[in-house]
Design an enzyme around this catalytic site. Structure first.
Site, PDB file in Angstrom:
ATOM      1  CG  ASN A   1      -4.566  -1.132   8.835  1.00 10.47           C
ATOM      2  OD1 ASN A   1      -4.770  -0.839   7.657  1.00 10.47           O
ATOM      3  ND2 ASN A   1      -3.349  -1.146   9.359  1.00 10.47           N
TER       4      ASN A   1
ATOM      5  N   PRO B   1      -1.750   6.279  15.468  1.00 12.04           N
ATOM      6  CG  PRO B   1      -2.702   5.144  13.657  1.00 12.04           C
ATOM      7  CD  PRO B   1      -1.490   5.964  14.059  1.00 12.04           C
ATOM      8  N   GLY B   2      -3.907   4.269  17.575  1.00 10.38           N
ATOM      9  CA  GLY B   2      -4.046   2.983  18.244  1.00 10.38           C
ATOM     10  C   GLY B   2      -5.068   2.149  17.502  1.00 10.38           C
ATOM     11  CB  SER B   3      -7.015  -0.762  18.379  1.00  8.80           C
ATOM     12  OG  SER B   3      -7.508  -0.471  19.676  1.00  8.80           O
TER      13      SER B   3
ATOM     14  CG  PHE C   1      -9.175   4.388  11.258  1.00  9.63           C
ATOM     15  CD1 PHE C   1      -9.204   5.722  11.652  1.00  9.63           C
ATOM     16  CD2 PHE C   1      -8.009   3.666  11.492  1.00  9.63           C
ATOM     17  CE1 PHE C   1      -8.108   6.324  12.252  1.00  9.63           C
ATOM     18  CE2 PHE C   1      -6.902   4.265  12.088  1.00  9.63           C
ATOM     19  CZ  PHE C   1      -6.956   5.592  12.468  1.00  9.63           C
TER      20      PHE C   1
ATOM     21  CB  SER D   1      -4.931   8.256  17.608  1.00 10.21           C
ATOM     22  OG  SER D   1      -5.680   7.201  17.052  1.00 10.21           O
TER      23      SER D   1
ATOM     24  N   GLY E   1       0.559  -1.271  16.145  1.00 10.49           N
ATOM     25  CA  GLY E   1       1.153  -2.501  15.621  1.00 10.49           C
ATOM     26  C   GLY E   1       0.387  -3.727  16.084  1.00 10.49           C
TER      27      GLY E   1
ATOM     28  CG  ASP F   1      -2.013   1.076   1.107  1.00 12.84           C
ATOM     29  OD1 ASP F   1      -2.005   1.845   0.114  1.00 12.84           O
ATOM     30  OD2 ASP F   1      -2.850   1.162   2.014  1.00 12.84           O
TER      31      ASP F   1
ATOM     32  CG  HIS G   1       2.599   2.442  11.132  1.00 10.03           C
ATOM     33  ND1 HIS G   1       2.969   1.402  11.964  1.00 10.03           N
ATOM     34  CD2 HIS G   1       1.685   1.896  10.266  1.00 10.03           C
ATOM     35  CE1 HIS G   1       2.315   0.305  11.623  1.00 10.03           C
ATOM     36  NE2 HIS G   1       1.531   0.571  10.605  1.00 10.03           N
TER      37      HIS G   1
END
Length: 397
Positions: free
Chosen positions: A162, A302-304, A164, A309, A329, A74, A326
């Site tokens: 992932n 960012p987190g999840s 968003f 974030s 993970g 990507d 980034h």
């Protein structure tokens, strides 16, 4: 923490992660990268995990060569975020309508716009260079030229995985808009094409891992890859900019009375190549799951979909090639997450967030990711935190 240095064949492996917690497959990939004849440095971010050829969460500096798999498929994937004049008090109690309006304005998953978005009709969008950008599409690899119409209609779309779009609140209750996406299908096709081309070259036949095939400077293959690579990185930048413009238009319409204003948009790639100079040497620096964190550079980590974030500012640590992580993970694969967690687990872990809570996004459950606070703490010598955000709406593909 400062980094831990592990031995490598050609260069030391500088790790901003605890080596004991890194999966063996990822450690093997890092050791493999350190054997490449052209490598001049390798920095490992705290969100490191196994990837194709090279780990996600690594920064690889090479002289006179570049490895397409060390960029990722990507190309140009990254983040954009902007602070608004809205506050938590401006938000309705039920956020489902707002989420629906976002999903109507920005196609998600494999969706695309019915017609290409005209950026000239978007509020405040700078169209300088737009025509020249599309004019250069004729110069990309012949194998994907037939994708022109699809590429134009996917411009300004989210994708899946992932990626968003989020409505967030900072610790002062100010509203932020945030999104994560890249170069969509056209970037993946270009990446796959060039990885395949690199693997055919004679100088790559003896490599420890064929997915680490490289292009060498001053060759036609390198010139072709650089052309397509930098075009795809620009596509990704425009894709996020158009999505952010569409997102802002939704907010303007839904909060008309508030006369919403927006700060300067923060935007950063985290799968890309940059030409940078270190210790008097011109290097090609690939960041695969890493952002640039030069002194004063703003970035987004960012987190999840249930944790939040961070907006950060780089400290310019050259030991990491001016880089930082980034995101949080992954700590388990998508398939492992689907086997281990249920939709009930997803509902519990995303409580308070207006988002999908069905089986189609269980692989994105927060527990499948490393704790974002820990990841931030491990790179205190790479970035300083500017703002901590918590999502209240999360749109997934």
């Amino acid at each position: 923490m400062s980094y831990v240095e592990m031995p490598g064949a050609k260069v030391p492996i500088r790790m901003w992660a605890d080596p004991a917690t890194v999966e063996e497959g990822a450690m093997r990939q890092l050791r493999n990268v350190a054997t490449l004849p052209w490598i001049k440095g390798l920095a490992v971010m705290p969100d490191v995990h196994y990837g194709k050829g090279a780990t996600v969460g690594s920064v690889i500096a090479m002289h006179g060569a570049v490895c397409p798999a060390a960029v990722g498929v990507d190309i140009g994937c990254g983040m954009s975020a902007v602070k608004t004049s809205l506050t938590a008090n401006d938000l309705p109690g039920d956020l489902s309508r707002l989420r629906s309006k976002i999903e109507q304005a920005i196609p998600v998953g494999r969706g695309m716009h019915d017609e290409a978005v005209d950026p000239g009709r978007m509020h405040g969008f700078a169209t300088t260079g737009w025509a020249d950008f599309w004019g250069r599409f004729d110069g990309v690899a012949d194998s994907v030229k037939f994708r022109h119409e699809r590429a134009t209609k996917q411009m300004g779309t989210l994708g899946s995985g992932n990626h968003f779009i989020e409505f967030c609140l900072d610790e002062s209750d100010s509203v932020w808009l945030m999104l994560h996406s890249g170069s969509r299908n056209i970037g993946k096709e270009l990446a796959d094409h060039h990885i395949g081309e690199a693997q055919k070259l004679p100088h790559n036949q003896g490599l420890i891992d064929r997915d680490l095939a490289v292009f060498i400077a001053d060759t036609p293959q390198m010139a072709a890859y650089r052309n397509d690579l930098f075009w795809a990185q620009e596509y990704a930048k425009y894709n996020r900019a158009i999505m952010m413009g569409l997102f802002q238009d939704v907010v303007r319409k839904e909060f008309k009375k508030a006369r919403v204003t927006f700060d300067q948009v923060i935007s950063c790639h985290h799968n890309y190549v940059a030409e940078e100079r270190y210790e008097g040497m011109d290097l090609l620096v690939t960041r695969k799951g890493a952002i640039r964190a030069g002194s004063g550079d703003f970035g987004i980590i960012p987190g999840s979909m249930g944790t939040g974030s961070y907006i950060v500012k780089g400290l310019g640590n050259e030991a990491s090639f001016n880089s930082a992580s980034h995101g949080a993970g992954r700590r388990m694969s998508r398939n492992a997450a689907k086997r281990r967690f249920s939709t009930q687990d997803l509902e519990e872990q995303t409580r308070g967030v207006e988002c999908r809570k069905d089986s189609g996004v269980v692989d994105e459950i927060p527990a499948a990711y490393k704790p974002i606070e820990q990841v931030i703490d491990q790179q205190r010598d790479l970035v300083e935190v500017v703002a901590k955000l918590k999502q209240v709406i999360c749109v997934k593909g």
